[in-house]
Design a protein around this motif. Structure first.
Motif, short mmCIF file in Angstrom:
data_model
loop_
_atom_site.label_atom_id
_atom_site.label_comp_id
_atom_site.label_asym_id
_atom_site.label_seq_id
_atom_site.Cartn_x
_atom_site.Cartn_y
_atom_site.Cartn_z
N MET A 18 -4.35 -12.83 -9.57
CA MET A 18 -4.81 -14.21 -9.46
C MET A 18 -3.59 -15.11 -9.47
N ALA A 19 -3.33 -15.76 -8.34
CA ALA A 19 -2.14 -16.60 -8.16
C ALA A 19 -2.53 -18.07 -8.12
N ARG A 20 -1.56 -18.93 -8.26
CA ARG A 20 -1.80 -20.37 -8.10
C ARG A 20 -1.61 -20.79 -6.65
N ASP A 21 -0.67 -20.14 -5.97
CA ASP A 21 -0.39 -20.43 -4.56
C ASP A 21 -0.57 -19.13 -3.79
N LEU A 22 -1.73 -18.95 -3.19
CA LEU A 22 -2.05 -17.69 -2.53
C LEU A 22 -1.11 -17.40 -1.36
N GLU A 23 -0.80 -18.41 -0.59
CA GLU A 23 0.08 -18.20 0.56
C GLU A 23 1.47 -17.76 0.12
N ALA A 24 1.99 -18.36 -0.94
CA ALA A 24 3.29 -17.98 -1.46
C ALA A 24 3.27 -16.55 -2.00
N ALA A 25 2.16 -16.18 -2.67
CA ALA A 25 2.04 -14.82 -3.19
C ALA A 25 1.99 -13.81 -2.05
N GLN A 26 1.25 -14.13 -0.99
CA GLN A 26 1.20 -13.24 0.16
C GLN A 26 2.59 -13.04 0.76
N ASP A 27 3.33 -14.13 0.93
CA ASP A 27 4.67 -14.03 1.50
C ASP A 27 5.59 -13.18 0.62
N PHE A 28 5.49 -13.38 -0.70
CA PHE A 28 6.36 -12.65 -1.62
C PHE A 28 6.10 -11.14 -1.54
N TYR A 29 4.83 -10.74 -1.68
CA TYR A 29 4.54 -9.31 -1.72
C TYR A 29 4.67 -8.65 -0.35
N ALA A 30 4.52 -9.42 0.71
CA ALA A 30 4.80 -8.88 2.04
C ALA A 30 6.29 -8.55 2.16
N CYS A 246 9.51 -6.38 -12.98
CA CYS A 246 9.88 -7.60 -12.24
C CYS A 246 8.79 -8.65 -12.41
N ARG A 247 9.13 -9.87 -12.01
CA ARG A 247 8.15 -10.95 -11.93
C ARG A 247 8.19 -11.55 -10.54
N ASP A 248 7.02 -11.98 -10.06
CA ASP A 248 6.98 -12.65 -8.77
C ASP A 248 7.37 -14.11 -8.93
N ARG A 249 7.24 -14.90 -7.88
CA ARG A 249 7.70 -16.29 -7.92
C ARG A 249 6.99 -17.13 -8.97
N GLU A 250 5.74 -16.76 -9.28
CA GLU A 250 4.95 -17.54 -10.25
C GLU A 250 4.91 -16.89 -11.62
N GLY A 251 5.71 -15.84 -11.82
CA GLY A 251 5.79 -15.22 -13.13
C GLY A 251 4.91 -14.01 -13.33
N GLY A 252 4.15 -13.60 -12.29
CA GLY A 252 3.30 -12.43 -12.41
C GLY A 252 4.12 -11.16 -12.62
N LEU A 253 3.83 -10.43 -13.68
CA LEU A 253 4.59 -9.24 -14.05
C LEU A 253 4.06 -8.02 -13.30
N PHE A 254 4.97 -7.22 -12.75
CA PHE A 254 4.58 -5.95 -12.13
C PHE A 254 5.76 -4.99 -12.24
N HIS A 255 5.51 -3.73 -11.95
CA HIS A 255 6.55 -2.71 -12.09
C HIS A 255 6.74 -1.97 -10.77
N LEU A 256 7.97 -1.58 -10.53
CA LEU A 256 8.34 -0.75 -9.40
C LEU A 256 8.64 0.65 -9.95
N VAL A 257 8.19 1.67 -9.26
CA VAL A 257 8.46 3.03 -9.74
C VAL A 257 8.65 3.98 -8.58
N ARG A 258 9.61 4.85 -8.72
CA ARG A 258 9.71 6.03 -7.87
C ARG A 258 9.38 7.20 -8.80
N GLU A 259 8.19 7.72 -8.66
CA GLU A 259 7.73 8.70 -9.64
C GLU A 259 8.19 10.09 -9.27
#
Length: 262
Positions: A18-30, A246-259
């Motif tokens: 759940m983002a505040r700016d959906l377009e910005a979130a889409q651009d970031f994760y793309a 990591c955090r995205d532009r709006e502070g959303g926390l997520f993790h990167l992993v090479r398992e």
């Protein structure tokens, strides 16, 4: 249209932001994962579905402007009966904040365990090709970081029947100071200690963490930073692979992993 199947009781079945700016979130994760997007599987408008090679991997939505909740990823666990599952959550000391309610062709609820870590439950069909692990840019596994992993394992095991539902496929064990849930031999979730609700930073509070699979963690971290995100925890070896927070532009926390091969 994607092929839909019934979700397996107690299994991770979706993740959403759940983002505040959906377009910005889409651009970031793309930029980070190479995601492409389509409208929601059932309802267009304020939500979208992220795709890799036409396979749905995550949902993104916009939170109401008047809300003051932090931007966050939420994992969903499947329920054969959302109302019964919600009742078990309450019986075992958890909280059901919203629902169960009709949502996108099924029934959903948003809840928290006794440690206040937020998660969703979903009763209904899921896209057949969504799965934990596998392709780069998809969910590798979910991790609950909490104060008492054993107590949390009892809570979720009791709510979702991890030790009784589909026992021929579910395997839950204590490994490396973590409780690890496997389905059909594959790690799909783990519960770890070390979180503290009194900690000064929200990163250290009890919460569910979404780990996304990548081919190269340091390279993915650079993509995060180039896209305007930030590094929380540098790449390091964990029990199941190389991980970075990591955090995205709006502070959303997520993790990167090479398992590692598990």
């Amino acid at each position: 249209m994607p092929v839909m199947v019934q979700a397996l009781q107690g299994a991770p079945c979706w993740v959403s932001l759940m983002a505040r700016d959906l377009e910005a979130a889409q651009d970031f994760y793309a930029a980070v994962f190479g995601w492409q997007y389509t409208a929601g599987l059932h309802k267009p408008g304020g939500r979208t579905v992220a795709l890799i090679d036409d396979v749905p991997v995550a949902g993104l939505g916009t939170m109401a402007r008047e809300t003051h909740f932090p931007v966050a990823w939420t994992p969903y666990l499947a329920a054969d009966d959302a109302d019964e599952t919600a009742a078990r959550i309450r019986e075992r000391g958890g909280t059901v904040a919203v629902g169960p309610m009709q949502f996108d062709g099924g029934r959903a609820a948003w809840a928290a365990g006794p440690d206040e870590a937020v998660f969703g439950i979903w009763q209904g069909e899921v896209t057949r090709r969504w799965e934990v692990g596998g392709r780069s840019g998809s969910t590798a596994w979910l991790e609950l970081r909490t104060r008492d992993p054993f107590a949390s394992a009892l809570f979720y095991g009791g709510v979702f029947g991890w030790d009784t539902q589909h026992s021929e496929r579910f395997d839950i064990r204590f490994e490396d100071d973590r409780v690890v849930l496997r389905i059909a031999g594959r790690r799909v979730a783990q519960i770890s200690g070390g979180a503290d609700r009194s900690a000064a930073t929200r990163h250290s509070w009890p919460q569910w963490h979404v780990h996304f699979q990548v081919a190269d963690v340091p390279r993915a971290v650079r993509r995060v930073q180039e896209a305007g995100g930030s590094l929380v925890t540098p790449p390091h070896r964990g029990p199941a692979g190389t991980v970075a927070a990591c955090r995205d532009r709006e502070g959303g926390l997520f993790h990167l992993v090479r398992e590692d091969t598990d």
